[in-house]
Write an enzyme that holds these catalytic residues in place. Structure first.
Site, PDB file in Angstrom:
ATOM      1  N   ARG A   9      45.600  18.108  60.708  1.00  9.71           N
ATOM      2  CA  ARG A   9      44.164  17.832  60.677  1.00  9.71           C
ATOM      3  C   ARG A   9      43.345  18.990  60.130  1.00  9.71           C
ATOM      4  O   ARG A   9      42.234  18.798  59.640  1.00  9.71           O
ATOM      5  CB  ARG A   9      43.661  17.498  62.089  1.00  9.71           C
ATOM      6  CG  ARG A   9      44.229  16.192  62.624  1.00  9.71           C
ATOM      7  CD  ARG A   9      43.646  15.848  63.969  1.00  9.71           C
ATOM      8  NE  ARG A   9      43.874  16.906  64.941  1.00  9.71           N
ATOM      9  CZ  ARG A   9      43.104  17.120  66.005  1.00  9.71           C
ATOM     10  NH1 ARG A   9      42.067  16.375  66.237  1.00  9.71           N
ATOM     11  NH2 ARG A   9      43.402  18.094  66.847  1.00  9.71           N
ATOM     12  N   TYR A  11      26.064  12.752  62.390  1.00 10.20           N
ATOM     13  CA  TYR A  11      24.939  13.223  63.205  1.00 10.20           C
ATOM     14  C   TYR A  11      25.249  14.589  63.774  1.00 10.20           C
ATOM     15  O   TYR A  11      26.403  14.922  64.024  1.00 10.20           O
ATOM     16  CB  TYR A  11      24.595  12.241  64.334  1.00 10.20           C
ATOM     17  CG  TYR A  11      25.745  11.826  65.224  1.00 10.20           C
ATOM     18  CD1 TYR A  11      26.578  10.784  64.872  1.00 10.20           C
ATOM     19  CD2 TYR A  11      25.978  12.460  66.452  1.00 10.20           C
ATOM     20  CE1 TYR A  11      27.621  10.368  65.692  1.00 10.20           C
ATOM     21  CE2 TYR A  11      27.007  12.054  67.292  1.00 10.20           C
ATOM     22  CZ  TYR A  11      27.833  11.013  66.895  1.00 10.20           C
ATOM     23  OH  TYR A  11      28.854  10.605  67.708  1.00 10.20           O
ATOM     24  N   MET A  31      24.811  17.411  66.868  1.00 11.20           N
ATOM     25  CA  MET A  31      24.597  17.364  68.319  1.00 11.20           C
ATOM     26  C   MET A  31      24.736  18.724  68.989  1.00 11.20           C
ATOM     27  O   MET A  31      25.326  19.655  68.434  1.00 11.20           O
ATOM     28  CB  MET A  31      25.540  16.359  68.978  1.00 11.20           C
ATOM     29  CG  MET A  31      27.001  16.758  68.994  1.00 11.20           C
ATOM     30  SD  MET A  31      28.008  15.591  69.958  1.00 11.20           S
ATOM     31  CE  MET A  31      27.510  15.946  71.638  1.00 11.20           C
TER      32      MET A  31
HETATM   33  O1  76R Z   1      43.178  15.097  70.511  1.00 10.63           O
HETATM   34  C1  76R Z   1      42.724  16.226  70.249  1.00 10.63           C
HETATM   35  O2  76R Z   1      43.377  17.234  70.078  1.00 10.63           O
HETATM   36  C2  76R Z   1      41.281  16.353  70.096  1.00 10.63           C
HETATM   37  C3  76R Z   1      40.577  16.231  71.408  1.00 10.63           C
HETATM   38  C4  76R Z   1      39.103  16.319  71.095  1.00 10.63           C
HETATM   39  C5  76R Z   1      38.294  17.462  71.118  1.00 10.63           C
HETATM   40  C6  76R Z   1      38.672  18.897  71.465  1.00 10.63           C
HETATM   41  C7  76R Z   1      38.278  15.226  70.684  1.00 10.63           C
HETATM   42  C8  76R Z   1      38.738  13.922  70.517  1.00 10.63           C
HETATM   43  N1  76R Z   1      36.989  15.682  70.490  1.00 10.63           N
HETATM   44  C9  76R Z   1      36.974  17.041  70.747  1.00 10.63           C
HETATM   45  C10 76R Z   1      35.873  17.906  70.640  1.00 10.63           C
HETATM   46 MN1  76R Z   1      35.349  14.555  70.050  1.00 10.63          MN
HETATM   47  N2  76R Z   1      33.782  13.443  69.528  1.00 10.63           N
HETATM   48  C11 76R Z   1      32.456  13.838  69.609  1.00 10.63           C
HETATM   49  C12 76R Z   1      31.622  12.699  69.391  1.00 10.63           C
HETATM   50  O3  76R Z   1      28.734  10.581  70.345  1.00 10.63           O
HETATM   51  C13 76R Z   1      29.110  11.334  71.264  1.00 10.63           C
HETATM   52  O4  76R Z   1      28.922  11.028  72.479  1.00 10.63           O
HETATM   53  C14 76R Z   1      29.743  12.633  70.933  1.00 10.63           C
HETATM   54  C15 76R Z   1      30.127  12.727  69.457  1.00 10.63           C
HETATM   55  C16 76R Z   1      32.444  11.609  69.150  1.00 10.63           C
HETATM   56  C17 76R Z   1      32.030  10.195  68.865  1.00 10.63           C
HETATM   57  C18 76R Z   1      33.798  12.095  69.241  1.00 10.63           C
HETATM   58  C19 76R Z   1      34.934  11.304  69.054  1.00 10.63           C
HETATM   59  N3  76R Z   1      34.159  16.215  70.192  1.00 10.63           N
HETATM   60  C20 76R Z   1      34.574  17.497  70.397  1.00 10.63           C
HETATM   61  C21 76R Z   1      33.434  18.376  70.365  1.00 10.63           C
HETATM   62  C22 76R Z   1      33.442  19.891  70.548  1.00 10.63           C
HETATM   63  C23 76R Z   1      33.023  20.169  71.964  1.00 10.63           C
HETATM   64  C24 76R Z   1      33.323  21.525  72.474  1.00 10.63           C
HETATM   65  O5  76R Z   1      34.150  22.245  71.913  1.00 10.63           O
HETATM   66  O6  76R Z   1      32.698  21.874  73.513  1.00 10.63           O
HETATM   67  C25 76R Z   1      32.324  17.579  70.143  1.00 10.63           C
HETATM   68  C26 76R Z   1      30.880  18.020  69.996  1.00 10.63           C
HETATM   69  C27 76R Z   1      32.794  16.217  70.051  1.00 10.63           C
HETATM   70  C28 76R Z   1      31.977  15.128  69.860  1.00 10.63           C
HETATM   71  N4  76R Z   1      36.612  12.908  69.871  1.00 10.63           N
HETATM   72  C29 76R Z   1      37.988  12.878  70.020  1.00 10.63           C
HETATM   73  C30 76R Z   1      36.235  11.687  69.326  1.00 10.63           C
HETATM   74  C31 76R Z   1      37.402  10.878  69.150  1.00 10.63           C
HETATM   75  C32 76R Z   1      37.401   9.467  68.566  1.00 10.63           C
HETATM   76  C33 76R Z   1      38.488  11.606  69.571  1.00 10.63           C
HETATM   77  C34 76R Z   1      39.966  11.193  69.565  1.00 10.63           C
HETATM   78  C35 76R Z   1      40.514  11.437  68.180  1.00 10.63           C
HETATM   79  C36 76R Z   1      41.888  10.821  68.007  1.00 10.63           C
HETATM   80  O7  76R Z   1      42.762  11.060  68.850  1.00 10.63           O
HETATM   81  O8  76R Z   1      42.051  10.108  67.006  1.00 10.63           O
END
Ligand code: 76R
Length: 286
Positions: free
Chosen positions: A154, A168, A170
Site C-alpha cells: 500500500r 475530504y 478531517m
Molecule cells: O488495516 C490497516 O492496517 C489499516 C487500519 C486503519 C488505520 C490505521 C484504517 C482502516 N484507517 C486507519 C487510519 Mn481509516 N478511514 C478514515 C475515514 O469518515 C470518517 O468517519 C473518517 C474518514 C474513513 C472513511 C476511513 C476508512 N483512518 C485512519 C486515520 C488516521 C488516524 C490516526 O492516525 O489517528 C484517519 C483520519 C482515518 C479516517 N479506514 C480503514 C477506512 C477503511 C475502509 C479502512 C479499512 C481498509 C481495508 O482494510 O481495506
C-alpha cells in the site's frame, strides 16, 4: 525523542489535490483548432506527470458547484509537487481553469498497533528510553514495518483506478470537552483498532488513502476514498459515524466527490460531449 504517546507512521507519496472551476462556455467559444491544440499541449504536460516512477496524476470530473475538475498529484519528493503545480499553471488550458481548492498532504500508514508493540519490546530488552541504542532500535523497528507485506503493497501504490472518488479533510477534535490528543496511547490504539474493524468490512468495496497534512494544510488528514459504486461512500462514512473514533472525535471539512477519468479522455471532458470514461488497464488495488 520518540514520545511514547505518539503513534508512528510510514510516509510515502507527497500528495497535492487541486480543484478548479472550468469555464466551459468560454471553452466552447474557442475555434475547434485552438481547442485541439490546447488539448494536445495539456495531454503532453499531464503525460510527463503520469508516466514516471516518481510521479502520478489522477483526473476527476467533480459533481456540484464546489469544483468541476480535480487533479490529484503524487510525487516522491515535496519539490515534485511544486514542479507539478508549475507545469499545470504554464499550459494554456489554465486560462480556463480557476483554482477552487488545493490540499497538500503525504500518504501515511498509521502504526498504532506496531508502535505499541515496539515500545513493549524495547521495555523488555531493558534499553534506557531515548538512549542512543533505544532510538536506533526504535527507528529500525519502525522502518521494518515498511517490509511487512500488508504495508509494502500500500505504501507506494499509485492512484487507485476506480471510477468514483470522494475526498475530504478531517481533524481529530482538540476541544475543551473532548480532546483526542489527551487520551492515553492505549485508548487511542483501541479506538483505531475498532475503526479498522469497521473499515475492513468494506475491504474490496472501497480503496482508502489516508494522508497526513499536519504542517502542510489546514486539517490534520486528507481522506480519499475510491469505489466502483458511489453509494459505498455514503454507507461507509455513515457507518463510521457510529464508531467512537468518528462519532466523538471526528471533525470534517468539506466533502468533494466525482468521477475519475483517463488522460486519453481529456478532450471528451473538456468538450463535454459525454461523461469521460475511466479506462482501467490494471485491476484495482484495495
Ligand atoms: O488495516 C490497516 O492496517 C489499516 C487500519 C486503519 C488505520 C490505521 C484504517 C482502516 N484507517 C486507519 C487510519 Mn481509516 N478511514 C478514515 C475515514 O469518515 C470518517 O468517519 C473518517 C474518514 C474513513 C472513511 C476511513 C476508512 N483512518 C485512519 C486515520 C488516521 C488516524 C490516526 O492516525 O489517528 C484517519 C483520519 C482515518 C479516517 N479506514 C480503514 C477506512 C477503511 C475502509 C479502512 C479499512 C481498509 C481495508 O482494510 O481495506
Amino acid at each position: 525523542m520518540r514520545h511514547p504517546e505518539v503513534p508512528e507512521s510510514l510516509d510515502s507519496w507527497w500528495i497535492l489535490h487541486r480543484m478548479f472551476s472550468f469555464d466551459r462556455l468560454g471553452w466552447d467559444l474557442l475555434p475547434k483548432e485552438d481547442r485541439q491544440e490546447i488539448v494536445r499541449e495539456a495531454e503532453k504536460a499531464f503525460e510527463s506527470l503520469k508516466n514516471s516512477d516518481s510521479t502520478d496524476i489522477g483526473f476527476a470530473q467533480m459533481i456540484g458547484h464546489k469544483a468541476d475538475l480535480m487533479l490529484t498529484h503524487y510525487s516522491k519528493t515535496y519539490e515534485g509537487l511544486a514542479h507539478a503545480q508549475t507545469v499545470v499553471d504554464k499550459i494554456r488550458l489554465s486560462e480556463y481553469l480557476t483554482p477552487a481548492l488545493s490540499y497538500v498532504s503525504v500518504l501515511e500508514l498509521g502504526l498504532y498497533d506496531a508502535t505499541g508493540k515496539i515500545h513493549a519490546s524495547l521495555a523488555e530488552q531493558n534499553l534506557k528510553p531515548n538512549s542512543q541504542e533505544w532510538v536506533q532500535a526504535f527507528d529500525e523497528m519502525v522502518q521494518a514495518q515498511a517490509q511487512v507485506p500488508h504495508n509494502a503493497g500500500r505504501l507506494w501504490a499509485r492512484i487507485p483506478q476506480r471510477r468514483f472518488v470522494c475526498f475530504y479533510p478531517m481533524d481529530k477534535k482538540r476541544g475543551e470537552g473532548v480532546n483526542w490528543y489527551m487520551l492515553p496511547f492505549g485508548e487511542r490504539a483501541a479506538l483505531m483498532l475498532e475503526h479498522g474493524k469497521i473499515g475492513r468490512t468494506y475491504h474490496g468495496l472501497v480503496t482508502q488513502v489516508i494522508s497526513g497534512s499536519i504542517g502542510f494544510d489546514d486539517f490534520e488528514w486528507g481522506v480519499d476514498l475510491y469505489a466502483d459504486d458511489p453509494i459505498i461512500f455514503k454507507k461507509l462514512i455513515y457507518e463510521m459515524r457510529f464508531d467512537e473514533a468518528s462519532a466523538k472525535y471526528g471533525h470534517f471539512g468539506d466533502f468533494y466527490s466525482g468521477v475519475q477519468f483517463s488522460l486519453d479522455q481529456l478532450e471528451t471532458y473538456l468538450d463535454g460531449n459525454a461523461v469521460p470514461a475511466l479506462n482501467v488497464l490494471e485491476p484495482a488495488r484495495s
